[in-house]
Design an enzyme around this catalytic site. Structure first.
Site, short mmCIF file in Angstrom:
data_model
loop_
_atom_site.label_atom_id
_atom_site.label_comp_id
_atom_site.label_asym_id
_atom_site.label_seq_id
_atom_site.Cartn_x
_atom_site.Cartn_y
_atom_site.Cartn_z
N LYS A 46 0.84 -1.21 0.00
CA LYS A 46 0.00 0.00 0.00
C LYS A 46 0.87 1.25 0.00
CE LYS A 46 -3.56 -2.66 2.21
NZ LYS A 46 -4.28 -3.06 3.42
N GLN A 90 -5.26 -2.04 9.52
CA GLN A 90 -4.93 -3.33 8.93
C GLN A 90 -5.47 -4.48 9.79
OE1 GLN A 90 -3.34 -3.54 5.86
NE2 GLN A 90 -3.75 -5.72 5.98
N ASP A 113 -11.16 1.32 2.90
CA ASP A 113 -11.31 -0.14 2.79
C ASP A 113 -12.76 -0.49 2.45
OD1 ASP A 113 -9.08 -1.79 3.04
OD2 ASP A 113 -8.94 -1.47 5.21
#
Ligand code: NAD
Length: 280
Positions: A46, A90, A113
């Site tokens: 990322k 995460q 997300d």
């Protein structure tokens, strides 16, 4: 058979936002807890994608012992910071931290997300309402669209019903007028369903679950699964060697859905930034 090259398309999509990034100057915050090796790899990917796109990348790395309160405080701080446009926490998180609580704490406007119930809800309504759809399903749809694979009227079979992949991709295929079947661990005869699929999307986390006899000739096969094997190699949920001989299109693992998820996060970060600016 045509390989669905997620790696190449991911690079193309990331490069396509660079001009916008110069104007918007977006920033993405990533919160990482602990030392899970897969998470560390995902986070680095990322970071690289942000650097390529021209998105400022801000990482907070907590030890595995961080309390839920401290994590929630950090999320609140990022939510309030007008200079930060996107936030990823995460997953997986250690067992003492409740994932639903963490997801609920993220400002839906910064939830790149696409895990927050608000964004999931909008995704359920229709493609026009998809503000920040879940990243992996968005990556899959972008891949199908790029290769001009029709969705409308097709039999789409999804294996897996997780909140982050199976359920939302089922909904997004339904909203694009596919006839959708969602299978899971309690499905009685998996093969009877997968055999009917024009588009087969597999997100079970079970290496080589899908064998050639379970796939219709010329099916489009999307393998979301990633399992690190004892020898260090990555294995998908599809027996690639055998199934690729039957499929019309297939994603490799690695190099298929994985990089598309990263590209989708970048697209969502740009979109989140644009929407925040237009709210100002
Ligand atoms: P999960 O682990 O939360 O759930 C697995 C799903 O598969 C469940 O719905 C379960 O019922 C189903 N399942 C398990 N075994 C099955 C079987 N034998 N038959 C039928 N259904 C079965 O799923 P997840 O978080 O969506 O992850 C699935 C896989 O996708 C994992 O390998 C994960 O690493 C991978 N993944 C990849 C990406 C990516 O960007 N490529 C993103 C997210 C997840």
């Amino acid at each position: 058979m045509i390989l669905l090259d997620g790696k190449a398309l991911s690079t193309l999509l990331i490069d396509s936002v660079r001009e916008k990034a110069v104007q918007l100057k977006p920033a993405l915050a990533v919160i990482l807890v602990g030392e899970d090796p897969a998470s560390l790899t995902y986070v680095r990917n990322k970071q690289k994608a942000c650097e390529r796109a021209g998105i400022r990348y801000l990482e907070t790395h907590f030890p595995v012992t961080v309390s839920q309160e401290e994590l929630l405080r950090k999320i609140d701080e990022v939510n309030r910071d007008p200079a930060i446009n996107g936030l990823i926490v995460q997953i997986p998180l250690p067992p003492h931290i409740r994932v639903p609580l963490v997801i609920r704490a993220i400002d839906p406007k910064k939830d790149v997300d696409g895990f927050h119930a608000y964004n999931i809800g909008k995704t359920v309504l229709s493609p026009e309402f998809e503000d920040l759809p879940p990243a992996t399903p968005l990556g899959i749809v972008k891949l199908l669209d790029h290769y001009k694979i029709p969705i409308q009227g097709q039999e789409a079979v999804v294996v897996g019903h997780s909140n982050i992949v199976g359920k939302p991709i089922s909904i997004m295929m339904l909203n694009r007028n596919a006839t959708v079947t969602t299978c899971h661990i309690f499905t009685r005869d998996l093969k009877a369903h997968t055999k009917r699929a024009d588009i087969l999307i597999v997100a079970a986390g079970k290496p080589k679950l899908i064998t050639a006899d379970m796939v219709k000739k010329d099916a489009v096969v999307i393998d979301v699964g990633i399992t690190r094997m004892k020898d260090g190699t990555l294995q998908g949920d599809v027996d690639f060697e055998a199934v690729s001989k039957k499929a019309s299109y297939i994603t490799p693992v690695p190099g298929g859905v994985g990089p598309m998820t990263v590209a989708a996060l970048i697209l969502n970060t740009i979109r989140a930034t644009e929407r925040q600016r237009s709210d100002e």
